[in-house]
Design a protein around this motif. Structure first.
Motif: not given
Length: 508
Positions: A278-280, A311-312, A361-364
């Protein structure tokens, strides 16, 4: 057209007039009526004729209606019958409560109207019919579940056999030097994807164990630090292939715990695999530390990534079965939504806990595993004598899959062992009896004699001088227990990694 079966009612009452009146009302309403005047007579009639409803007077000359009802409920053959208590004397609320608590479905006080009796019987028949439908459905679901488990076990066996041959062949190729960068990349791809397939198969088969609460541990004394190093050896090539950094911080000393090493390896492989997948861009961090002292000491393992985040609305459900962080249509991240459920279950079985954190999202994301330690284990941990891995052993491989058999032979011979092979159980026993090997690697699903029979025969004819290792595509705890009972010293689930096989040869 088949006529619907008329319901049968057993009318139990020692008063002749009352019994006649109730039987007459039931007959006029179209029911088949049986009669009994005593409690023991009622039990006998119920056992012989299996009525749908029992109208049971509480006061009987031998045993009370309460006891009759309790005995009906205790007998599996009569437990499903509907029971209607009636009484002209025991009419207080506590008596009704006693009857209902004892297993009765309804309670009528005499005298009662005929319409009330018939309506109550109809109600009980509807209830009984609904319960029967539910029981039939439950039985159907249980049978479907059993067939599903059989299918998954067979699927695992059929998938693991070719995976075993591929993984063994890769183990041979890795030990051959090459200056061709493209060939080296291709080997790496095959190895990574084969390991990924093997993990998917394991997770798939663990689904039914999770849902049936059948996951079992085989605990032993484990140092967490070398276990994590071993997991990192698998994760590093995958991180390299995605251009990700893998930052590792491990303590210098051991972290001893009572654990199932195989299951913990599965846990941390899952967490690192997810973090990399899940890490690009950026990297993955594995940080391990000791927290607390004495009896409250625990190992804290943090797996943190700079990936897509969670996502929360998904975060509270991330450990639930089939939950997915990647819900996009292209499903570019893959996965079955099983791994994290298994992680939580296995950590809980070890007496630990696992939590997930993400700023969205986008914050690991970060997964934190806490496992209880026992400092005294370090003192009692078994020390292993140094083993000369270069010493060649006499090894017998009994395997009906020709590719897997040849790959295993080539790998063992590459390591300097003397190898004999057999394609079935009968030939395997003959070779072992004629020239006993030091170690026999035996597949379970063999033609002729299966692996269990091979082990039993060798123990009877050769004795305990030979080490027996079961290698099978069936990975259930029941299969492992059966293998040990049959005489095997170890039970390995395919595909067996070359490094794992190398360690095994050094231990036996």
């Amino acid at each position: 057209m088949v006529e619907p079966r008329l319901a049968t009612v057993l009318n139990v009452n020692d008063d002749d007039a009352s019994r006649y009146l109730v039987s007459r009302l039931l007959s006029l309403a179209g029911y088949n009526v049986l009669e009994a005047a005593t409690g023991m007579g009622a039990l006998l009639m119920a056992q012989q004729h299996h009525p749908d409803v029992v109208i049971l007077d509480v006061k009987l000359p031998d045993i009370s209606g309460y006891e009759v009802c309790e005995r009906l409920r205790a007998n599996p053959q009569t437990a499903a019958m509907a029971v209607l208590h009636t009484s002209a004397t025991f009419v207080t609320s506590d008596k009704k409560v006693r009857g209902l608590d004892g297993g009765a479905d309804a309670y009528l006080t005499q005298p009662f109207e005929g319409a009330e009796l018939i309506a109550t019987v109809k109600s009980l028949l509807r209830l009984r019919h609904a319960e029967q439908v539910a029981r039939n459905r439950a039985n159907e679901l249980a049978e479907m579940d059993r067939r599903k488990d059989e299918f998954l076990a067979m699927l695992g066996h059929e998938l693991r056999n070719p995976l075993a041959a591929i993984m063994t062949a890769i183990g041979i190729l890795e030990r051959r030097p090459t200056s061709d960068d493209k060939e080296a990349r291709m080997r790496g791809i095959i190895q990574r994807q084969t390991n990924h397939l093997a993990r998917l198969v394991d997770d798939l088969l663990d689904v039914s164990r999770i849902t049936r609460d059948k996951v079992e541990l085989r605990p032993g004394t484990v140092d967490l630090v070398p276990l994590l190093r071993q997991v990192l050896q698998i994760a590093q090539p995958m991180a390299d292939s995605r251009g990700l950094g893998l930052d590792v911080s491990l303590p210098s000393g051991p972290l001893w715990l009572r654990a199932d090493a195989t299951r913990l390896e599965q846990v941390f492989t899952n967490l690192l695999d997810n973090a990399i997948k899940y890490t690009d861009a950026g990297g993955v961090h594995l940080h391990v530390e000791l927290e607390g002292v004495g009896g409250s000491a625990q190992a804290v393992v943090r797996v943190k990534d700079s990936g897509i985040g969670i996502p929360p609305e998904v975060l509270p459900h991330i450990f639930e079965l089939f939950a997915q962080a990647d819900t996009s249509l292209e499903r570019s991240r893959g996965g079955l939504g099983i791994g994290l459920t298994l992680v939580r279950k296995l950590i809980q079985l070890h007496g630990g806990e696992v939590t997930a954190r993400s700023n969205g999202p986008g914050h690991g994301s970060e997964f934190v595993v806490k496992l209880p330690l026992d400092p005294t284990m370090g003192e009692s941990a078994p020390a292993r004598d140094a083993v000369d891995l270069r010493r060649g052993r006499r090894v017998l491989v009994v395997e009906d899959n020709s590719d897997a058999r040849q790959a295993m032979r080539d790998l063992l011979e590459l390591w300097g062992h003397q190898v004999a092979v057999a394609p079935d159980g009968l030939q395997g026993v003959a070779l072992a009896v004629a020239q006993p090997p030091e170690l026999a690697l035996v597949d379970i699903g063999l033609p002729g004699l299966d692996g269990y029979q091979v082990a039993q025969t060798l123990r009877a004819q050769v004795g305990n001088h030979i080490r027996l290792v079961a290698m099978t595509g069936y990975g259930s705890p029941e299969g492992r227990d059966q293998a040990l009972r049959a005489g095997f010293d170890r039970h390995l689930v395919k595909p067996v990694k070359p490094d794992e096989l190398n360690r095994l040869l050094s231990e036996l």
